[in-house]
Design an enzyme around this catalytic site. Structure first.
Site, PDB file in Angstrom:
ATOM      1  N   LYS A  79       0.846  -1.201   0.000  1.00 24.91           N
ATOM      2  CA  LYS A  79       0.000   0.000   0.000  1.00 24.91           C
ATOM      3  C   LYS A  79       0.876   1.244   0.000  1.00 24.91           C
ATOM      4  CE  LYS A  79      -3.960   1.912   2.605  1.00 24.91           C
ATOM      5  NZ  LYS A  79      -4.875   1.665   3.752  1.00 24.91           N
ATOM      6  N   SER A 158      -9.839   1.733   2.836  1.00 22.11           N
ATOM      7  CA  SER A 158      -8.944   2.485   1.983  1.00 22.11           C
ATOM      8  C   SER A 158      -7.932   1.625   1.218  1.00 22.11           C
ATOM      9  CB  SER A 158      -8.169   3.512   2.811  1.00 22.11           C
ATOM     10  OG  SER A 158      -7.330   2.882   3.747  1.00 22.11           O
ATOM     11  N   SER A 182     -10.076  -0.500   7.059  1.00 21.58           N
ATOM     12  CA  SER A 182      -9.449  -0.253   5.755  1.00 21.58           C
ATOM     13  C   SER A 182      -8.742  -1.459   5.131  1.00 21.58           C
ATOM     14  CB  SER A 182      -8.458   0.903   5.852  1.00 21.58           C
ATOM     15  OG  SER A 182      -9.136   2.124   5.756  1.00 21.58           O
TER      16      SER A 182
END
Lengths: 494, 145
Positions: A79, A158, A182
């Site tokens: 990420k 997210s 997330s």
């Protein structure tokens, strides 16, 4: 077509160990997968040359009989909020334009030390603030799952790019971060496994901070076993993070025994929220029955403050964010928008650099911390957090794990639920309480919605009891036997 | 700085404003910018629901947060933020009179390292991302007349 992209991390590890293929071969097919799936927009930055370089190094280590660790030679995605040395790190925000960290986050360093091969940095909601991956400065990510209505689904957020990459067989696993759901919510939307460990298990050092008392790194993978393998590589004490735990890290994979006889599974009645769809409710009951058949004992438990978890979160998280994001001032890194005075430079840089949702949350945070309101909002929320934690502590006196749905609905179309921020916040209604309490939790793909989109079931255990979590999740995964692949993978036909 | 540390022991607030361990020097600045509570703490939400965020308050918090908000976006923002705040106010239903606020995830004393220099002496790396450095310095617009 090579099927090396279909492997699990465990299978790839064994294949590399047995010399069936090299890391360069394995990495090469994944690089082709990254290139072929650019339409999903799962990556902000691809690091394909670096991947080949690291794959070669992995093969050399193995040839010398000295593989680095449990993930040596395994291609993964990271990420874009883990700082990576020499590689652009943006947290999907305009304000981090051009930011190339001169250091590596502890978690990504641990993954490197374990030998894994980074394919690139995945797209996400800006500063991890969002549940649909639509707030990214680099554009929305498409969910590899779709139905034939011409609408692209959100991958959740997210960690939307991470979830999409794993689901679309672009990477074998991905590192994500979870502040209020997330990792788990996008994993559920994309039909993969997503795991958030106990707060303190993984170091936060070098992670772009959102809400420091909630942020926690974790893996997104295709199986529960893979999540255990990947967490093993990520976790561990780090003196550079003062909240990093000194609890010994057990062998997570060894906790997967297939044996859950006699374990008590809590079913919290407060999670039967108003307007919950019958398909979610059906899936949940099915999960309960399955665990019962495997010898576990389901028990009703009460978590009375559940309904206050979301509003509590939306005080605590923005308050911490407003402080954490104060560092983006146009002086030391990232975007600078020139102005006549220093104050104007701060204001214009931050006004242009932050997207709409981030601005909203910083302002909510500044408001709830401001003079006269601090006790009414922030202290009140901290008190609610005490009560939410106590709910869980009381429940865990009676049960070993708690089973809930992961999300109140399946993935929605890009552009939906945008009119009212609060509607978007509902996505995390089942994942936020365990975040506020710092508990380990995992989502396992468990079925399809009527429309044909994946739905997950969510397990929560006591602090630092990831072992029970992996064990129960593995049993659930085997019983559910979810093997449907996203529509994107049959796109050769389209 | 001194003021913030003293807050930790202030009689008005039994709990620290922040878990100070989680934040860095720079973060203190925003705490200051956001305003340190120096008024009598509000005991409840009594007046808040009448006082949802008006446009003047939005301008004020935008200023505190150092975010430029174009004037034509203020009304929408006031509406959105008010909705969020109104929704948050449901917490008022819960009696928290004798509840201790949670200020840290783990019941632990902040670990401290030895007071030794272990890092540094690479200004080039530190400045490598600076938007407009000059020699070994960051630069900002002139702040003195």
């Amino acid at each position: 077509m090579s099927k090396l992209t279909d492997l699990t991390i465990a299978e790839a590890r064994d294949g590399l160990g047995d010399g069936k293929f090299s890391s360069v071969e394995l990495t090469d097919v994944h690089i082709k997968a990254v290139e072929a799936a650019r339409d999903l927009n799962a990556f902000v930055t691809e690091t394909l040359d670096l991947a080949i370089e690291r794959a070669k190094a992995s093969d050399e280590r193995r040839a010398k009989g000295k593989p680095a660790g449990g993930m040596d030679g395994i291609p993964i995605a990271v990420k874009d909020l883990f700082c990576t040395e020499g590689v652009l790190t943006t947290a999907s925000s305009h304000i981090l334009d051009g930011f190339i960290p001169p250091y590596e986050s502890t978690v990504s360093q641990n993954l490197r030390d374990a030998g894994s091969v980074m394919l690139g940095k995945t797209n996400m909601d800006e500063f991890a603030m969002g549940s649909a991956n639509v707030t990214s400065f680099y554009g929305a990510v498409k969910n590899p799952w779709y139905v034939n209505d011409g609408k692209d689904r959100v991958p959740g957020g997210s960690s939307g790019g991470s979830a999409a990459a794993v689901a679309a067989n672009i990477s074998l696993g991905a590192a994500g971060s979870d502040t209020g759901g997330s990792i788990r919510q996008p994993a559920s939307f994309c039909g993969v496994v997503g795991m958030k460990p106990t707060y303190g298990r993984c170091s936060r050092w070098g992670m772009v901070a959102f809400a420091s008392s909630l942020d926690q790194a974790g893996p997104l993978t295709r199986t529960v076993r893979d999540a255990a393998i990947m967490l093993q590589a990520m976790a561990g004490h780090d003196s550079k993070d003062s909240t990093s735990s000194t609890e010994p890290v057990p062998n997570f994979e060894a906790s997967i025994t297939g044996e859950i006889k006699g374990l008590k599974i809590g079913i919290p009645s407060e999670y039967r929220i108003d307007g919950m769809s019958s398909e979610i409710e059906g899936l949940w009951s099915q999960g309960v029955e399955m665990l019962k058949d495997a010898g576990a004992e389901p028990l009703e438990v009460s978590l009375p403050h559940t309904k206050y978890a979301l509003p509590t979160y939306y005080i605590v998280a923005p308050a911490e964010a407003s402080s954490n994001l104060a560092r983006y001032d146009g002086v030391r890194y990232g975007l600078r928008v020139d102005a006549e005075t220093l104050d104007e430079m701060y204001e214009t840089t931050r006004g242009e650099g932050f997207g709409q949702e981030v601005r909203r949350r910083i302002m909510i945070g500044a408001y709830v911390l401001s003079a006269g309101y601090y006790d009414a909002y922030y202290v009140k929320a901290q008190k609610l957090r005490t009560l939410i934690l106590k709910d869980f502590s009381d429940a865990f006196k009676k049960v070993d794990a708690i089973l809930t749905p992961t999300t109140p609905f399946a993935a929605f179309a890009i552009g939906e639920k945008m009119d009212d921020p609060v509607q978007m916040y509902i996505n995390d209604v089942f994942t936020v309480p365990s975040s506020l309490a710092g508990l380990p939790a995992i989502t396992v793909p468990a079925g399809l919605s009527n429309e044909g989109l994946p739905l997950g079931l969510h397990l929560i255990t006591k602090p630092f009891d990831e072992e029970t979590l992996f064990c129960v999740a593995d049993v659930l995964e085997k019983l559910v036997s979810f093997h449907t692949k996203p529509s994107y993978l049959s796109k050769d036909a389209r | 700085m001194r003021r913030l540390f003293s807050l930790k022991n202030s009689s008005q607030h039994n709990q620290p404003i922040y878990d100070l361990t989680s934040f860095r020097l720079n973060d203190f600045l925003l705490v200051c910018a956001a305003g340190i509570p120096n008024e009598q703490p509000r005991k409840n939400f009594e007046k808040l629901s009448e006082m949802v965020l008006d446009e003047a308050t939005v301008r004020k918090i935008a200023k505190l947060a150092r975010i430029k908000v174009p004037e034509n976006e203020v009304p929408t923002l006031a509406e959105e933020l008010s909705k969020i705040i109104e929704w948050i106010e449901q917490l008022n239903e819960v009696d928290t009179e004798n509840v201790t606020p949670m200020t840290s995830m783990a019941e632990m004393v902040m670990p401290k390292r030895a007071d030794k220099v272990t890092d540094g002496n690479y200004p080039d790396r530190v400045l490598s991302n600076a938007p407009d450095p000059e020699g070994p310095f960051y630069t900002v617009p002139k702040v003195v007349e």
